[in-house]
Structures are given as structure tokens and as C-alpha cells.
Write an enzyme that holds these catalytic residues in place. Structure first.
Site, PDB file in Angstrom:
ATOM      1  N   ARG A  64       0.825  -1.222   0.000  1.00  6.57           N
ATOM      2  CA  ARG A  64       0.000   0.000   0.000  1.00  6.57           C
ATOM      3  C   ARG A  64       0.845   1.251   0.000  1.00  6.57           C
ATOM      4  O   ARG A  64       0.421   2.308  -0.476  1.00  6.57           O
ATOM      5  CB  ARG A  64      -0.985  -0.033   1.178  1.00  6.57           C
ATOM      6  CG  ARG A  64      -2.184  -0.909   0.881  1.00  6.57           C
ATOM      7  CD  ARG A  64      -2.926  -1.317   2.122  1.00  6.57           C
ATOM      8  NE  ARG A  64      -2.320  -2.491   2.724  1.00  6.57           N
ATOM      9  CZ  ARG A  64      -2.553  -2.921   3.948  1.00  6.57           C
ATOM     10  NH1 ARG A  64      -3.385  -2.265   4.721  1.00  6.57           N
ATOM     11  NH2 ARG A  64      -1.959  -4.007   4.408  1.00  6.57           N
ATOM     12  N   GLU A 101       4.012 -10.558  14.600  1.00 11.14           N
ATOM     13  CA  GLU A 101       3.439 -11.111  15.831  1.00 11.14           C
ATOM     14  C   GLU A 101       3.883 -12.574  15.992  1.00 11.14           C
ATOM     15  O   GLU A 101       4.274 -13.002  17.069  1.00 11.14           O
ATOM     16  CB  GLU A 101       1.923 -10.992  15.784  1.00 11.14           C
ATOM     17  CG  GLU A 101       1.316 -11.084  17.157  1.00 11.14           C
ATOM     18  CD  GLU A 101      -0.174 -10.831  17.130  1.00 11.14           C
ATOM     19  OE1 GLU A 101      -0.676 -10.312  16.115  1.00 11.14           O
ATOM     20  OE2 GLU A 101      -0.831 -11.193  18.123  1.00 11.14           O
TER      21      GLU A 101
HETATM   22  P1  AMP Z   1       3.730  -2.668  12.054  1.00 10.16           P
HETATM   23  O1  AMP Z   1       5.017  -3.211  11.497  1.00 10.16           O
HETATM   24  O2  AMP Z   1       3.222  -3.421  13.249  1.00 10.16           O
HETATM   25  O3  AMP Z   1       3.806  -1.170  12.305  1.00 10.16           O
HETATM   26  O4  AMP Z   1       2.611  -2.912  10.937  1.00 10.16           O
HETATM   27  C1  AMP Z   1       2.520  -2.068   9.834  1.00 10.16           C
HETATM   28  C2  AMP Z   1       2.246  -2.802   8.566  1.00 10.16           C
HETATM   29  O5  AMP Z   1       1.256  -3.830   8.725  1.00 10.16           O
HETATM   30  C3  AMP Z   1       1.708  -1.834   7.527  1.00 10.16           C
HETATM   31  O6  AMP Z   1       2.327  -2.132   6.269  1.00 10.16           O
HETATM   32  C4  AMP Z   1       0.216  -2.068   7.517  1.00 10.16           C
HETATM   33  O7  AMP Z   1      -0.282  -2.026   6.200  1.00 10.16           O
HETATM   34  C5  AMP Z   1       0.012  -3.446   8.154  1.00 10.16           C
HETATM   35  N1  AMP Z   1      -0.956  -3.411   9.286  1.00 10.16           N
HETATM   36  C6  AMP Z   1      -0.677  -3.648  10.589  1.00 10.16           C
HETATM   37  N2  AMP Z   1      -1.776  -3.575  11.376  1.00 10.16           N
HETATM   38  C7  AMP Z   1      -2.794  -3.258  10.546  1.00 10.16           C
HETATM   39  C8  AMP Z   1      -4.209  -2.999  10.745  1.00 10.16           C
HETATM   40  N3  AMP Z   1      -4.785  -3.057  11.953  1.00 10.16           N
HETATM   41  N4  AMP Z   1      -4.955  -2.681   9.655  1.00 10.16           N
HETATM   42  C9  AMP Z   1      -4.380  -2.606   8.429  1.00 10.16           C
HETATM   43  N5  AMP Z   1      -3.079  -2.844   8.174  1.00 10.16           N
HETATM   44  C10 AMP Z   1      -2.281  -3.161   9.217  1.00 10.16           C
END
Ligand code: AMP
Length: 181
Positions: A64, A101
Site C-alpha cells: 500500500r 506477531e
Molecule cells: P507494524 O510493522 O506493526 O507497524 O505494521 C505495519 C504494517 O502492517 C503496515 O504495512 C500495515 O499495512 C500493516 N498493518 C498492521 N496492522 C494493521 C491494521 N490493523 N490494519 C491494516 N493494516 C495493518
């Protein structure tokens, strides 16, 4: 975080409960991308603080971050550099593992994409734990780039990602916050 023209971006983001697994609220921006007013407002709001920031390249994170980053690069009159999932880029790459996770994932950038001192604007749709953005920042910095800021449509502050970047002296620009995961 109020948008300059009062446009309600939040209204165009759809929340899908329990996707991709129970307990997660997936913030779906496909509805925002599909709406011509919301897409333009989001791209404009993401890029306007950087109109005169001397940015050399926009870097977007698959997938995205490509849609938003491509539009932002075009608007700023700049080139776009992709950070991709492992194994997708054809030339020599540098990679970074980051924690999901459950398990570990890897993102990569072409080793010759960024030159020393290039000023980079990093784009993704959402920051949650910040693991993805942190890995991307590591790749940019290891390449010799200087991260001007990281910009996201959505931040989930309860997961601490935006604060993690701020603590590393990275400027974080985000348009809407959602409570919870
Ligand atoms: P993080 O590495 O935990 O900051 O996760 C960010 C990445 O995971 C981004 O590329 C987001 O598109 C995706 N992502 C994580 N959580 C969500 C969520 N609740 N809704 C949509 N996309 C998410």
C-alpha cells in the site's frame, strides 16, 4: 492532525473486525483509494509538509505504500524507490529482518538505490507496532540516506510504533489515529 480543509478522511476508512485473525481490527484503505476526493485529500495531506523540505526521493513500503508513495512522488516531482518483500527485486539488495506477531519477515531495497546524503520521505499506509517502518528506516540509513520523515495515513498509538520512531529522532506525520489494535 486536523486536516487543513476539514475533510473527514476517517469516514473513508473501513474497519474490518477479526481480519486477518480474531481480535485484529483491519483498517482498510481500499475504500479511501476508490473515492476520488478522499484519495486526493490523503495524498495532499501526506505530502504538503514536505513541499519545501528538500526531499530527494520518496520511498514506499510494499504494497500500500507503493500506491500512496507513487502518487506523492509524482506530486512532489520526485523519483520513487520501492522497499519490497524478500526476493522481489532483481539486482543486488540489502535486506532487514523484522518481527511479526508470529515469526519474522524480511524487506529489501536495491543496494544502489540510495546515495550517501540523499534525503528520503518514507511512506506507508499505517503504523502499528512500528516494526516494518523501523526496518525500512534501518535500510535507508544503512544505504547512507537521511530520513526526513515517515508519513502514514493511519497510526495505532496504543501499539507504540509512532512513538518508537519519534524516540529515534524520526519525524512522524500521520493523518488519523485509531485507539486500540
Ligand atoms: P507494524 O510493522 O506493526 O507497524 O505494521 C505495519 C504494517 O502492517 C503496515 O504495512 C500495515 O499495512 C500493516 N498493518 C498492521 N496492522 C494493521 C491494521 N490493523 N490494519 C491494516 N493494516 C495493518
Amino acid at each position: 492532525m486536523d486536516l487543513r480543509n476539514g475533510f473527514d478522511i476517517r469516514r473513508h476508512i473501513r474497519t474490518i473486525p477479526d481480519y486477518p485473525k480474531p481480535g485484529i481490527k483491519f483498517r482498510d484503505i481500499t475504500t479511501l483509494l476508490a473515492n476520488k476526493h478522499a484519495f486526493r485529500a490523503a495524498v495532499d495531506e501526506l505530502m504538503w509538509p514536505f513541499l519545501s523540505a528538500g526531499v530527494d526521493y520518496v520511498v514506499g513500503i510494499e504494497a500500500r505504500g507503493f500506491i500512496l508513495g507513487g502518487a506523492i512522488a509524482h506530486e512532489l516531482g520526485l523519483g520513487f524507490l520501492p522497499i519490497r518483500k524478500k526476493g522481489k527485486l532483481p539486482r543486488k539488495v540489502i535486506g532487514k529482518d523484522y518481527q511479526l506477531e508470529y515469526g519474522v519477515d524480511t524487506i529489501e531495497i536495491h543496494a544502489d538505490a540510495i546515495s550517501k546524503g540523499d534525503k528520503i520521505l518514507l511512506i506507508d499506509d499505517l503504523i502499528a507496532t512500528g516494526g516494518t517502518a523501523e526496518a525500512a528506516i534501518d535500510l535507508i540509513q544503512e544505504s547512507g540516506g537521511d530520513v526526513v520523515a515517515a508519513a502514514f495515513i493511519v497510526s495505532l498509538p496504543d501499539l507504540g510504533g509512532a512513538q518508537k520512531l519519534i524516540d529515534k529522532n524520526i519525524k512522524v506525520h500521520r493523518l488519523v489515529d485509531y485507539d486500540g489494535e
